[in-house]
Design an enzyme around this catalytic site. Structure first.
Site, PDB file in Angstrom:
ATOM      1  N   ARG A  87      45.762  17.304  61.892  1.00 46.88           N
ATOM      2  CA  ARG A  87      46.281  17.078  63.245  1.00 46.88           C
ATOM      3  C   ARG A  87      47.438  16.095  63.248  1.00 46.88           C
ATOM      4  O   ARG A  87      48.422  16.275  63.972  1.00 46.88           O
ATOM      5  CB  ARG A  87      45.150  16.600  64.152  1.00 46.88           C
ATOM      6  CG  ARG A  87      44.177  17.712  64.502  1.00 46.88           C
ATOM      7  CD  ARG A  87      42.948  17.235  65.241  1.00 46.88           C
ATOM      8  NE  ARG A  87      42.131  18.390  65.631  1.00 46.88           N
ATOM      9  CZ  ARG A  87      40.907  18.316  66.131  1.00 46.88           C
ATOM     10  NH1 ARG A  87      40.332  17.134  66.283  1.00 46.88           N
ATOM     11  NH2 ARG A  87      40.251  19.409  66.471  1.00 46.88           N
ATOM     12  N   TYR A 110      47.223  25.624  66.980  1.00 46.70           N
ATOM     13  CA  TYR A 110      46.322  25.477  65.840  1.00 46.70           C
ATOM     14  C   TYR A 110      45.837  24.046  65.627  1.00 46.70           C
ATOM     15  O   TYR A 110      46.334  23.115  66.244  1.00 46.70           O
ATOM     16  CB  TYR A 110      46.907  26.076  64.568  1.00 46.70           C
ATOM     17  CG  TYR A 110      48.170  25.493  63.990  1.00 46.70           C
ATOM     18  CD1 TYR A 110      48.310  24.160  63.716  1.00 46.70           C
ATOM     19  CD2 TYR A 110      49.236  26.335  63.643  1.00 46.70           C
ATOM     20  CE1 TYR A 110      49.447  23.646  63.135  1.00 46.70           C
ATOM     21  CE2 TYR A 110      50.384  25.845  63.068  1.00 46.70           C
ATOM     22  CZ  TYR A 110      50.487  24.502  62.809  1.00 46.70           C
ATOM     23  OH  TYR A 110      51.620  24.014  62.235  1.00 46.70           O
ATOM     24  N   GLU A 111      44.820  23.927  64.761  1.00 45.79           N
ATOM     25  CA  GLU A 111      44.091  22.675  64.512  1.00 45.79           C
ATOM     26  C   GLU A 111      43.455  22.140  65.791  1.00 45.79           C
ATOM     27  O   GLU A 111      43.362  20.927  66.004  1.00 45.79           O
ATOM     28  CB  GLU A 111      45.009  21.610  63.878  1.00 45.79           C
ATOM     29  CG  GLU A 111      45.787  22.044  62.669  1.00 45.79           C
ATOM     30  CD  GLU A 111      44.926  22.639  61.566  1.00 45.79           C
ATOM     31  OE1 GLU A 111      43.696  22.547  61.657  1.00 45.79           O
ATOM     32  OE2 GLU A 111      45.487  23.198  60.616  1.00 45.79           O
ATOM     33  N   GLY A 112      42.987  23.031  66.649  1.00 47.72           N
ATOM     34  CA  GLY A 112      42.414  22.653  67.940  1.00 47.72           C
ATOM     35  C   GLY A 112      43.506  22.694  68.988  1.00 47.72           C
ATOM     36  O   GLY A 112      44.486  21.938  68.917  1.00 47.72           O
TER      37      GLY A 112
END
Length: 586
Positions: free
Chosen positions: A294, A433-435
């Site tokens: 992140r 992406y990545e949450g």
């Protein structure tokens, strides 16, 4: 090498490391006592050169060619494999790794700088090594001695690359729905047979390295339901004896952007996997990698926004159109007030994002290496608070900045030949992406603010308040009083925000995005005050020596206070309205 000797994006990174004192703060940490700012600036300058000369020329190539898949094999665009060979031979993968494992032992701050510069030049290429450091951290911290001995060396050197295999059809962010199974083959030694399907796996198959280390979330037969029953496994493409493991790429996605990055569907068909950490504690280990990812996604956002801005600024200086007020003939559009606003907004957003990014990276280094347990705990809490803000707000700003850059180009921006449209398309994915950014807002509100009754946030805002007080005491730095008023209003409102989250989580989460914007805005107020004051003091010294006056950051701070701080007021007003009338969220 000094701040003034570096150019472009690297120059502003150098400002953060040198003038703003991040480099000096790093040198207070035990592993970096002998590190000096000159060394950090040399790393930045060399990363900028590699990005400019090797990666940037491949950016349009990757977008045009994309990746190809045939019979389970993936071919990356022309030049990608050769660029990775140069990257590896130059030692970039080992930059932040443990020297006892062959790493260079440099701080996370340095790795973030490399990520920003390479991603800005070529995001699709950067995604291949982008997860490598997170995978290294995960195995290094949670793997057994045997696992570290067998697999860490090639990850440190970059001989092998890695993936993070979480998402499944029907199980995206809701990890509790994961169905991939891990049957015990040798429970004592943590060896399993992994079976399942994963999708959206960046670099799941590629032709850059002979082996790929997949870190896979799966469920053992004795696992409880939900995300708390997940375990994490290292599943290599090739086993230690060189044999091909039972994992295959079943296809790649055809995407609107980052076309040079292979986004793969993966089938694990009884593949040999090795347990990382303890059974049913997979998320604990995975989040060591996720949080690193992140932060690096935020760095990618800064790099994309920087390069989009530079393209727009260059075009605006060359494009002559119409007269500006007070001129008798046509002028470059950069001189037109409307275009100036577009450009200045991009520049200030990029430079402000960089202040936040490197402060968060410094907090991670301090969390690892500060002298006392209390200092490490405090730094870790700050890093946890800032990470979702970095991921969400910096990627949102990247997309907005690329859109503003395209607007500067006018109709020329909407055709592929100018290249700016690729930045707009590429900049859209980091928000997902990545949450997703919405998940980051939920994480910030519930886990980072409400969970400790706002204690960590209030500690951070106390630092912000100190910067604002120091800045407003200087006659040359005007406007920070308004930011102090905004800060006071939010501190007064915060208990009601926490109470709403505790009594009506649904109503509170309807404004989680606005809470994120307020935290971001107040953080930026403190960071801009710090930057303007640091430049002012450096400028006083320079003026004494040369007569020159530095006011680059002061002007940027004034722009931010005038045009961007009101957005924080607006977000706060929405939160306050929801507290007064939460019915629409119920």
């Amino acid at each position: 090498m000094t701040y003034a000797e570096v150019r472009g994006a690297a120059q502003d990174i150098a400002f953060v490391l040198d003038t703003l004192g991040v480099g000096e703060a790093l040198m207070q940490l035990a592993p970096y006592r002998e590190l000096d700012t000159t060394t950090l600036l040399q790393v930045v300058d060399e990363a900028a050169r590699f990005s400019r000369e090797v990666l940037a020329p491949l950016n349009a190539v990757g977008d045009r060619e994309g990746c190809t898949w045939r019979d389970g094999e993936v071919r990356t665009p022309t030049g990608f494999a050769e660029a990775y060979r140069q990257y590896r031979e130059a030692g970039w993968p080992s930059l932040p790794c443990d020297p006892s494992l062959g790493g260079q032992g440099l701080p996370v701050v340095a790795q973030v700088a490399v990520q920003e510069l390479t991603a800005g030049a070529n995001l699709a290429w950067t995604m291949y090594p982008g997860i490598l450091h997170g995978a290294y951290e995960c195995v290094h911290r949670f793997g057994s001695d045997a696992l570290r001995d067998a697999w860490l060396g090639p990850l440190v050197s970059g001989e092998w690359l890695a993936t993070m295999a979480l998402t499944e059809p029907g199980a995206g962010s809701d990890l509790g729905q994961i169905r991939t199974r891990a049957e015990w083959v040798d429970a004592r030694n943590g060896i399993t047979s992994v079976t399942g399907e994963k999708i959206f796996i960046s670099g799941g198959e590629q032709d850059l390295t002979p082996n790929i280390v997949h870190l896979v979330l799966a469920r053992t037969p004795d696992a409880p339901a939900g995300s708390g029953g997940l375990s994490l496994f290292l599943v290599p493409k090739r086993l230690a004896n060189g044999e091909r493991n039972a994992v295959h790429c079943t296809g790649i996605e055809h995407k609107m952007g980052i076309r040079g990055s292979a986004t793969c569907s993966m089938a694990f068909e009884g593949a040999t996997g090795y347990l990382i950490g303890r059974p049913h504690r997979g998320l604990e280990a995975m989040f060591a990698m996720m949080n690193s990812a992140r932060l690096h996604v935020g760095a990618s956002g800064v790099g994309l926004a920087q390069n989009a801005y530079e393209m727009a600024a260059r075009h605006a200086r060359e494009r002559v159109q119409s007269r500006v007020p007070g001129a008798a003939e046509g002028a470059p559009i950069a001189q037109h007030p409307a275009v100036w606003r577009l450009l200045e907004g991009q520049r200030v957003a990029v430079e402000g994002a960089r202040l936040l990014l490197y402060r968060a990276a410094l907090a991670i280094d301090e969390a690892h290496h500060a002298d006392t347990p209390e200092a490490r705990t405090k730094a870790d809490a700050l890093a946890a608070l800032l990470t979702p803000v970095v991921k969400a707000m910096l990627t949102e700003q990247a997309f907005d900045g690329a859109s503003a850059a395209l607007q500067v180009f006018g109709g020329y921006g909407y055709v592929e030949e100018t290249g700016i449209s690729q930045y707009l398309r590429d900049a859209r994915i980091p928000m997902i992406y990545e949450g997703t950014n919405e998940i980051q807002a939920i994480d910030l509100m519930l886990r980072k603010v409400v969970r400790d009754d706002g204690a960590t946030l209030l500690q951070w805002l106390a630092w912000v308040r100190a910067q604002l007080h120091d800045a407003r005491a200087v006659d040359a730095l005007k406007g920070f009083d308004t930011a102090l008023t905004t800060l006071d209003a939010w501190v007064s409102l915060l208990p009601s925000v926490i109470a709403l989250a505790q009594s009506s989580p649904r109503a509170a989460l309807c404004v989680a995005g606005e809470v994120m914007r307020v935290v971001h805005g107040l953080s930026m107020a403190g960071l801009w005050a710090q930057a303007a004051l640091a430049e002012h003091r450096a400028g006083q010294r320079a003026q004494t020596a040369t007569g020159a006056v530095q006011d680059h950051k002061r002007r940027a701070a004034r722009y931010w206070l005038k045009f961007e701080l009101p957005q924080t007021h607006r977000a706060m007003a929405i939160v306050a309205a929801q507290i007064q009338d939460p019915e629409m969220g119920e």
